[in-house]
Each structure stands twice: as C-alpha cells, then as structure tokens.
Design an enzyme around this catalytic site. Structure first.
Site, mmCIF file in Angstrom:
data_model
loop_
_atom_site.group_PDB
_atom_site.id
_atom_site.type_symbol
_atom_site.label_atom_id
_atom_site.label_comp_id
_atom_site.label_asym_id
_atom_site.label_seq_id
_atom_site.Cartn_x
_atom_site.Cartn_y
_atom_site.Cartn_z
ATOM 1 N N HIS A 8 29.081 -1.805 -8.838
ATOM 2 C CA HIS A 8 30.443 -2.135 -8.406
ATOM 3 C C HIS A 8 31.345 -0.913 -8.429
ATOM 4 O O HIS A 8 31.026 0.102 -9.037
ATOM 5 C CB HIS A 8 31.046 -3.261 -9.257
ATOM 6 C CG HIS A 8 31.253 -2.936 -10.712
ATOM 7 N ND1 HIS A 8 30.327 -3.249 -11.685
ATOM 8 C CD2 HIS A 8 32.286 -2.342 -11.369
ATOM 9 C CE1 HIS A 8 30.784 -2.863 -12.863
ATOM 10 N NE2 HIS A 8 31.975 -2.298 -12.708
ATOM 11 N N HIS A 87 37.005 3.295 -11.281
ATOM 12 C CA HIS A 87 35.699 3.800 -11.730
ATOM 13 C C HIS A 87 34.598 3.339 -10.793
ATOM 14 O O HIS A 87 34.813 2.464 -9.949
ATOM 15 C CB HIS A 87 35.402 3.362 -13.171
ATOM 16 C CG HIS A 87 35.208 1.879 -13.369
ATOM 17 N ND1 HIS A 87 36.242 1.015 -13.672
ATOM 18 C CD2 HIS A 87 34.096 1.105 -13.311
ATOM 19 C CE1 HIS A 87 35.777 -0.212 -13.804
ATOM 20 N NE2 HIS A 87 34.468 -0.193 -13.568
ATOM 21 N N GLU A 136 30.894 4.324 -15.050
ATOM 22 C CA GLU A 136 30.346 3.276 -15.920
ATOM 23 C C GLU A 136 28.846 3.191 -15.655
ATOM 24 O O GLU A 136 28.412 3.223 -14.502
ATOM 25 C CB GLU A 136 31.028 1.934 -15.595
ATOM 26 C CG GLU A 136 30.515 0.754 -16.421
ATOM 27 C CD GLU A 136 31.210 -0.568 -16.051
ATOM 28 O OE1 GLU A 136 32.068 -0.573 -15.134
ATOM 29 O OE2 GLU A 136 30.862 -1.594 -16.666
HETATM 30 CO CO CO Z 1 33.356 -1.879 -14.239
#
Ligand code: CO
Length: 146
Positions: A8, A87, A136
């Site tokens: 994502h 992110h 991440e």
């Molecule tokens: Co995230």
C-alpha cells in the site's frame, strides 16, 4: 532480503470521510473498507482497493487521519494541510530477517516491530536512510488476500 509486492501507499488526510468521498466519486473506487481507529498508533485508517486482473492482492491506498494533536500524523498535516503521500509499504516473507537485513545496512528503524493495520508485523524505516521515503516493511499475510 527479497523485495515483495507494494502492499500500500500511505496517504495522510485531515478528513478520512472527505478522502473516501474523493476516491469513490472522483477516482471511481468501488472497494473501500470501513475506517477503524488504531489508538496505540494515534490514527484512524481505512483502505481503498485498486483492482487487479485476478481480483486479488491489488495495491491499496491507506488513508490515515490523526486521532488527536499527539498523533505522529499531526506534524505531517501541519506541513501539508491538504494531506498527501506519507509512506510506502512493501511486503517481505519474514519480518525478523528483513529487520536484521536493514539493521545490517545501517538503516535506522523507527521503534519496535509491531502489529500493523493488516494484522501482520510491521516496522518503519527512517526516510533519511531511504532516499527520502518513509518506508514501511510488512510481513505478507499468510493465506489471505491482504
Ligand atoms: Co501503512
């Protein structure tokens, strides 16, 4: 370490409700999860699915709204009042091995490995060590689409 799929893109927003309306009405998104609070992270999140040919494992947009002024997202929105890309999140097969890999490369890891919004372990890497991108890393969910 082997790079997994782009799970994502995290997008900060001052209003998750307005962002949901935007993705639905302007971008034509048809699958958006219900927002839910993650109090220990200080955020409310939901996920917008992007389709794939198979209908599975599309990259998602993670909408992130701060729960209060103490939220880690609060400072980002102070600098970027409209919100925006916060992110990127890549999957790995083994979170422990990935953590060792990045540590071995001298990359700063922000906090402990913890359970992320998809219910699998995650950690974040400092943007200054990652070509400017807050990154991440999340363990691929076992036996699930996400
Ligand atoms: Co995230």
């Amino acid at each position: 370490m082997k790079l997994g799929r782009l799970n994502h893109i995290g997008v900060a927003t001052p209003s998750i409700a307005e962002s949901i309306a935007y993705y639905r009405d302007t971008m034509g998104a048809t699958a958006i999860t219900e927002p839910f609070a993650m109090p220990e992270q200080g955020v409310k999140v939901c996920f917008v699915d992007t389709p794939t040919d198979s209908g599975l494992n599309g990259t998602q947009i993670e909408l992130i709204e701060p729960l209060d002024d103490g939220s880690p997202i609060h400072g980002f929105l102070a600098k970027n009042p409209l919100g925006g890309q916060h992110h990127v999140c890549f999957e790995v097969e083994d979170i422990g091995k990935a953590r060792e890999w990045f540590e071995g490369k001298g990359k700063r890891i922000l906090g402990p490995t913890r359970i992320g919004a998809h219910g699998t372990p995650i950690f974040f890497l400092h943007p200054k060590d990652m070509m400017g991108q807050l990154t991440e890393i999340m363990e691929t969910p076992k036996g699930a689409a996400h």
